[in-house]
Design an enzyme around this catalytic site. Structure first.
Site, mmCIF file in Angstrom:
data_model
loop_
_atom_site.group_PDB
_atom_site.id
_atom_site.type_symbol
_atom_site.label_atom_id
_atom_site.label_comp_id
_atom_site.label_asym_id
_atom_site.label_seq_id
_atom_site.Cartn_x
_atom_site.Cartn_y
_atom_site.Cartn_z
ATOM 1 N N HIS A 64 -30.037 -46.589 8.727
ATOM 2 C CA HIS A 64 -29.336 -47.257 9.977
ATOM 3 C C HIS A 64 -30.364 -47.637 10.937
ATOM 4 O O HIS A 64 -30.538 -46.377 11.066
ATOM 5 C CB HIS A 64 -27.878 -46.737 10.235
ATOM 6 C CG HIS A 64 -28.156 -44.657 10.688
ATOM 7 N ND1 HIS A 64 -28.188 -43.697 9.605
ATOM 8 C CD2 HIS A 64 -27.869 -44.423 11.960
ATOM 9 C CE1 HIS A 64 -28.445 -43.085 9.920
ATOM 10 N NE2 HIS A 64 -28.459 -43.347 11.840
ATOM 11 N N GLY A 100 -33.945 -36.365 13.028
ATOM 12 C CA GLY A 100 -32.412 -36.411 13.594
ATOM 13 C C GLY A 100 -31.460 -37.549 12.443
ATOM 14 O O GLY A 100 -30.871 -37.264 13.419
ATOM 15 N N GLN A 101 -31.838 -37.108 11.410
ATOM 16 C CA GLN A 101 -31.096 -38.009 10.641
ATOM 17 C C GLN A 101 -29.719 -37.699 10.205
ATOM 18 O O GLN A 101 -29.826 -36.557 9.419
ATOM 19 C CB GLN A 101 -31.271 -39.003 9.789
ATOM 20 C CG GLN A 101 -31.086 -39.631 8.647
ATOM 21 C CD GLN A 101 -31.388 -40.327 8.005
ATOM 22 O OE1 GLN A 101 -32.344 -40.586 7.650
ATOM 23 N NE2 GLN A 101 -30.935 -41.531 6.804
ATOM 24 N N HIS A 138 -30.340 -47.859 15.802
ATOM 25 C CA HIS A 138 -29.529 -47.646 16.583
ATOM 26 C C HIS A 138 -29.826 -49.003 17.424
ATOM 27 O O HIS A 138 -31.314 -49.122 17.446
ATOM 28 C CB HIS A 138 -29.403 -46.503 17.401
ATOM 29 C CG HIS A 138 -28.810 -45.634 16.225
ATOM 30 N ND1 HIS A 138 -28.077 -44.479 16.504
ATOM 31 C CD2 HIS A 138 -29.306 -44.379 15.382
ATOM 32 C CE1 HIS A 138 -27.714 -43.910 16.246
ATOM 33 N NE2 HIS A 138 -28.729 -43.571 15.544
ATOM 34 N N ASP A 150 -20.441 -47.716 17.047
ATOM 35 C CA ASP A 150 -20.939 -46.155 17.228
ATOM 36 C C ASP A 150 -19.896 -45.587 18.042
ATOM 37 O O ASP A 150 -19.037 -45.715 18.338
ATOM 38 C CB ASP A 150 -22.078 -45.469 17.053
ATOM 39 C CG ASP A 150 -22.926 -44.712 16.987
ATOM 40 O OD1 ASP A 150 -23.559 -44.277 15.967
ATOM 41 O OD2 ASP A 150 -22.196 -43.105 17.004
ATOM 42 N N ILE A 151 -19.693 -44.982 16.962
ATOM 43 C CA ILE A 151 -17.566 -43.978 16.994
ATOM 44 C C ILE A 151 -19.156 -42.740 18.391
ATOM 45 O O ILE A 151 -17.781 -42.704 18.993
ATOM 46 C CB ILE A 151 -17.702 -43.114 16.280
ATOM 47 C CG1 ILE A 151 -16.148 -42.723 15.640
ATOM 48 C CG2 ILE A 151 -18.256 -41.635 15.673
ATOM 49 C CD1 ILE A 151 -15.868 -41.831 14.351
ATOM 50 N N ASN A 190 -33.390 -42.658 13.269
ATOM 51 C CA ASN A 190 -34.140 -41.566 12.634
ATOM 52 C C ASN A 190 -34.052 -41.455 11.443
ATOM 53 O O ASN A 190 -32.581 -41.145 10.328
ATOM 54 C CB ASN A 190 -32.948 -40.985 13.617
ATOM 55 C CG ASN A 190 -32.243 -40.510 14.790
ATOM 56 O OD1 ASN A 190 -33.482 -41.110 15.543
ATOM 57 N ND2 ASN A 190 -31.446 -40.406 15.566
HETATM 58 P P1 AMP Z 1 -28.123 -40.278 13.142
HETATM 59 O O1 AMP Z 1 -28.369 -39.472 13.754
HETATM 60 O O2 AMP Z 1 -29.210 -41.253 13.591
HETATM 61 O O3 AMP Z 1 -28.207 -39.978 12.055
HETATM 62 O O4 AMP Z 1 -27.045 -41.497 13.297
HETATM 63 C C1 AMP Z 1 -25.484 -40.966 12.508
HETATM 64 C C2 AMP Z 1 -24.918 -42.240 13.973
HETATM 65 O O5 AMP Z 1 -23.534 -42.367 12.914
HETATM 66 C C3 AMP Z 1 -24.386 -41.010 15.090
HETATM 67 O O6 AMP Z 1 -24.809 -41.880 16.518
HETATM 68 C C4 AMP Z 1 -22.475 -41.345 15.095
HETATM 69 O O7 AMP Z 1 -22.231 -41.521 15.764
HETATM 70 C C5 AMP Z 1 -22.539 -42.010 14.157
HETATM 71 N N1 AMP Z 1 -21.383 -42.460 13.235
HETATM 72 C C6 AMP Z 1 -21.092 -41.028 12.542
HETATM 73 N N2 AMP Z 1 -19.747 -41.478 11.869
HETATM 74 C C7 AMP Z 1 -19.335 -42.429 12.157
HETATM 75 C C8 AMP Z 1 -18.558 -43.197 12.249
HETATM 76 N N3 AMP Z 1 -17.443 -43.483 11.127
HETATM 77 N N4 AMP Z 1 -17.935 -45.493 12.664
HETATM 78 C C9 AMP Z 1 -19.412 -45.278 13.352
HETATM 79 N N5 AMP Z 1 -20.417 -45.256 13.571
HETATM 80 C C10 AMP Z 1 -20.660 -43.424 12.999
#
Ligand code: AMP
Ligand code: ZN
Length: 113
Positions: free
Chosen positions: A99, A92-93, A101, A29-30, A86
């Protein structure tokens, strides 16, 4: 389609991929919320859990959870970890590509916000 996780699957965006196979990709995760914070996604674009067909569910959810167990072993998460999905707005998606986590490396709190 303008999906950031599809771009990660296609390697059009740089990320640290820790595991991938025919069905699944796992990457860092970024914006990590724990010492280990990975995202496990199906290669196929599926918006969220509710949008999966029965066939997709039967094929992909076991693959995703097998990869989570494999990663937990590889990353020495023997003390435990948390898996979060999420789903849609109230969940909270923020990225509309299914995906999960995988969070570990510290003790988690409950309840979530
Ligand atoms: P969600 O809130 O469950 O939709 O989670 C989306 C996740 O994607 C968040 O934790 C972000 O930090 C992660 N994210 C968004 N863009 C990227 C990216 N380019 N590379 C890795 N993680 C990302
Ligand atoms: Zn996608």
């Amino acid at each position: 389609m303008d999906c950031i996780f599809c771009k990660i699957v296609e390697k059009e965006i740089e990320t640290r991929i820790l595991f991938e196979n025919e069905h699944v990709v796992a990457f860092e995760d970024i914006n990590p919320q724990a010492p280990t914070h990975l995202l496990i996604i199906p290669r196929k674009h599926i918006a969220n859990l509710q949008e999966m067909t029965n066939e997709e569910q039967q094929q992909l959810l076991p693959e995703i959870f097998l990869s989570i167990r494999h990663l937990a072993e590889e990353l020495n998460l023997e003390k435990g970890y948390r898996v979060v999905n999420n789903c849609k707005k109230h969940g909270g998606q923020t990225v509309d590509h299914l995906h999960f986590h995988l969070l570990g490396g510290r003790s988690m709190q409950w309840p979530p916000g």
